[in-house]
Write an enzyme that holds these catalytic residues in place. Structure first.
Site, short mmCIF file in Angstrom:
data_model
loop_
_atom_site.label_atom_id
_atom_site.label_comp_id
_atom_site.label_asym_id
_atom_site.label_seq_id
_atom_site.Cartn_x
_atom_site.Cartn_y
_atom_site.Cartn_z
N LYS A 127 51.12 12.73 49.35
CA LYS A 127 52.14 12.15 50.23
C LYS A 127 51.71 12.40 51.67
O LYS A 127 50.97 13.34 51.95
CB LYS A 127 53.51 12.80 49.98
CG LYS A 127 54.68 11.99 50.48
CD LYS A 127 55.04 10.87 49.53
CE LYS A 127 56.07 9.94 50.14
NZ LYS A 127 56.56 8.94 49.16
N ASP A 167 56.57 4.04 52.50
CA ASP A 167 57.74 4.86 52.14
C ASP A 167 58.76 4.59 53.26
O ASP A 167 58.63 3.59 53.98
CB ASP A 167 57.36 6.35 52.04
CG ASP A 167 58.50 7.20 51.45
OD1 ASP A 167 58.83 7.00 50.28
OD2 ASP A 167 59.08 8.03 52.17
P1 NDP Z 1 63.31 2.07 54.01
O1 NDP Z 1 62.85 2.69 55.26
O2 NDP Z 1 62.96 0.65 53.72
O3 NDP Z 1 64.89 2.20 53.87
C1 NDP Z 1 65.54 3.43 53.90
C2 NDP Z 1 67.03 3.17 53.90
O4 NDP Z 1 67.73 4.41 53.80
C3 NDP Z 1 67.51 2.52 55.19
O5 NDP Z 1 68.63 1.74 54.90
C4 NDP Z 1 67.89 3.72 56.04
O6 NDP Z 1 68.84 3.43 57.04
C5 NDP Z 1 68.48 4.64 54.99
N1 NDP Z 1 68.33 6.05 55.39
C6 NDP Z 1 67.19 6.68 55.81
N2 NDP Z 1 67.44 7.96 56.11
C7 NDP Z 1 68.74 8.14 55.88
C8 NDP Z 1 69.60 9.24 56.00
N3 NDP Z 1 69.17 10.43 56.46
N4 NDP Z 1 70.90 9.07 55.64
C9 NDP Z 1 71.34 7.86 55.17
N5 NDP Z 1 70.58 6.78 55.05
C10 NDP Z 1 69.29 6.92 55.41
O7 NDP Z 1 62.78 3.04 52.83
P2 NDP Z 1 62.61 2.72 51.30
O8 NDP Z 1 63.67 1.81 50.84
O9 NDP Z 1 61.19 2.40 51.06
O10 NDP Z 1 62.83 4.19 50.68
C11 NDP Z 1 64.12 4.67 50.31
C12 NDP Z 1 63.96 5.85 49.36
O11 NDP Z 1 63.21 5.42 48.20
C13 NDP Z 1 63.17 7.04 49.91
O12 NDP Z 1 63.68 8.23 49.35
C14 NDP Z 1 61.77 6.79 49.40
O13 NDP Z 1 61.01 7.98 49.33
C15 NDP Z 1 62.09 6.26 48.01
N6 NDP Z 1 61.02 5.49 47.39
C16 NDP Z 1 60.50 4.37 47.97
C17 NDP Z 1 59.52 3.66 47.34
C18 NDP Z 1 59.01 2.35 47.88
O14 NDP Z 1 58.25 1.69 47.17
N7 NDP Z 1 59.41 1.94 49.07
C19 NDP Z 1 58.93 4.11 46.07
C20 NDP Z 1 59.60 5.26 45.50
C21 NDP Z 1 60.58 5.92 46.17
P3 NDP Z 1 68.37 2.96 58.51
O15 NDP Z 1 68.09 1.50 58.39
O16 NDP Z 1 69.50 3.33 59.36
O17 NDP Z 1 67.13 3.77 58.82
#
Ligand code: NDP
Length: 446
Positions: A127, A167
């Site tokens: 990571k 991520d």
């Molecule tokens: P994005 O950056 O596309 O989206 C993240 C989302 O979560 C946004 O809506 C963001 O809001 C919100 N968010 C981030 N931090 C916080 C917080 N502290 N409290 C509340 N909401 C929050 O990321 P992903 O969708 O790619 O990833 C989301 C999760 O999925 C993570 O845990 C990641 O590790 C996991 N993941 C992702 C993968 C992938 O393929 N993308 C694969 C496997 C796991 P805002 O818009 O305000 O920032």
């Protein structure tokens, strides 16, 4: 956990990694479910598998200087943890978020080992990331940051060594800038990053993969327990890559998604979320989710994130970030009749929340199994790059569907074999661990 040997390894982890609660939480959760395996397998104890597994192969920390639009020099910190390559080259995403520090990257890298193992593809765990916040930055600033980040990272990665991906905060735009810089620095076109754009080696269905995969896994878990997405009410946190495509697939499978969020607050739309509107706001305009209510009069917006779990639902899909469901939120879900929680985000449930799920007989799909569809499809992107060909959307989606079904079957059967039927968290940890442990043992003490 009562096993003295495991307790002593955990004690060393705590001493060696002070101030890294997320990492210690992740290791503790895995250890608690591995106890029956370790008791049955003295050979793995003799091979020192646990002691070696909790210590990353290497931890790279570097300075990332870049110039903002006002000509001022900014400095961020970059990380890459190459955790374990027993079963394949290192593989894991890059997180760009102000909360990033060593403990977050280490917990994510540790989880990634087991997740990648569960996919059945040959990928080790890694990571990376930085405390850089892409939010509010211009495209040029993001580009300069990504180029600077890659100007150090490129020394440590390679298509058969370590293949990073997206991520939180790292989407197609960031991957594109990093890929361009890698190519310029090395003079080599190779599948060094996954999540690339389709015109330059990306895989169709990679964008959708984590969200779709989450729903495929959850669908299997529901069906195995006499339930289904059909007619279910679903709450999804987040509105990023994972959340958006989880919403799309859950809806396609017959569910009604009634709430989504961002890091400021959540929307509740009893008519069902209009995903096209969310995509327009978050993906195209890069604005806040509260804009949604301006065009959807039946919907409400509430500031703050945790309140989303008080909305009555049958199925909860946390897709935002770590530790977003605590004991109180889990109790609210249980009280309102929620019968399944399946994790799109990494480690979104605190240990106390997980206890509440089990105490209330809720189905629980743990992240390392439920969200493995993203990295699995990244693995398929690597295969396509190596083969110099591209599969159709349908081909990739079908392979993804098959992988998620197999992951559920592996979790289910390991949970039964070790006397914890229905505990898919234990099943995922055990199935993921055993493959890596056998490989480490076979390769000797390295
Ligand atoms: P994005 O950056 O596309 O989206 C993240 C989302 O979560 C946004 O809506 C963001 O809001 C919100 N968010 C981030 N931090 C916080 C917080 N502290 N409290 C509340 N909401 C929050 O990321 P992903 O969708 O790619 O990833 C989301 C999760 O999925 C993570 O845990 C990641 O590790 C996991 N993941 C992702 C993968 C992938 O393929 N993308 C694969 C496997 C796991 P805002 O818009 O305000 O920032």
């Amino acid at each position: 956990m009562k096993n003295e040997y495991m307790l002593s390894v955990l004690e060393t982890v705590k001493k060696r990694n002070p101030g890294e609660p997320e990492f210690i939480q992740a290791v503790t959760e895995v250890f608690e479910t591995l106890e029956p395996v370790i008791e049955k397998r003295p050979d793995l104890v003799k091979a020192g598998v646990l002691e070696r597994l909790v210590e990353p192969d290497r931890q790279i920390v570097f300075r990332v200087p870049w110039v903002d639009d006002n000509g001022k020099v900014q400095v961020n910190r970059g990380f890459r943890i190459q955790y374990n390559d027993a079963i394949g080259p290192y593989k894991g995403g890059i997180r760009l978020h102000p909360s990033v520090y060593m403990g977050i990257i280490k917990f994510l890298g540790f989880e990634q080992i087991f997740k990648n193992s569960l996919t059945t593809l040959p990928m080790g765990g890694a990571k990376g990331g930085s405390d850089f916040d892409p939010k509010g930055k211009s495209d040029n600033e993001v580009m300069r940051f990504c180029q600077s980040f890659m100007s150090e990272l490129y020394k440590h990665i390679g298509k058969d060594i370590d293949v990073p991906a997206g991520d939180i905060g790292t989407g197609a735009r960031e991957i594109g800038y990093m890929f361009g810089m890698y190519k310029k620095l090395t003079g080599e076109w190779s599948g060094i990053l996954t999540g690339k754009g389709i015109p330059y080696g990306g895989s169709l269905a990679r964008t959708e993969a984590t969200g779709y995969g989450l729903c495929y896994f959850t669908d299997e878990m529901l069906k195995a327990n006499g339930k289904s997405f059909e007619g279910a009410t679903v709450v999804i946190s987040g509105s990023g890559n994972v959340a958006i495509y989880a919403c799309q697939k859950a809806t396609a499978l017959g569910a009604k998604v009634v709430a989504m969020s961002d890091s400021n607050g959540y929307i509740h739309d009893p008519d069902g979320i209009d995903l096209a509107a969310v995509k327009q706001i978050k993906e195209v305009e890069r604005k806040r989710i509260k804009e949604y209510v301006a065009t959807h009069p039946n919907a409400t917006y509430t500031e703050g994130c945790s309140g989303i779990w008080t909305i009555p639902c049958d199925i909860a899909l946390p897709c935002a970030t770590q530790n977003e469901i605590n004991k109180e939120s889990a109790e609210a879900l249980a009280k309102n009749g929620c019968y399944a929680v399946s994790e799109g985000a990494n480690m979104p449930s605190t240990p106390e929340a997980i206890e509440v799920y089990f105490a209330n007989g809720m189905l629980y799909g743990p992240a390392k199994a439920a969200n493995a569809g993203g990295v699995a499809t990244s693995g398929l992107e690597m295969s396509q790059n190596s083969l110099r060909l591209s599969w159709s959307f349908e081909e990739v989606d079908e392979k993804l569907h098959g992988i998620m079904k197999n992951i559920f079957a592996a979790c289910d059967s390991a949970s039964k074999e070790y006397g914890m039927p229905g505990n898919y968290m234990a099943g995922a940890n055990i199935a993921g661990f055993l493959k890596v442990a056998e490989a480490m043992k076979a390769q000797g003490c390295v």
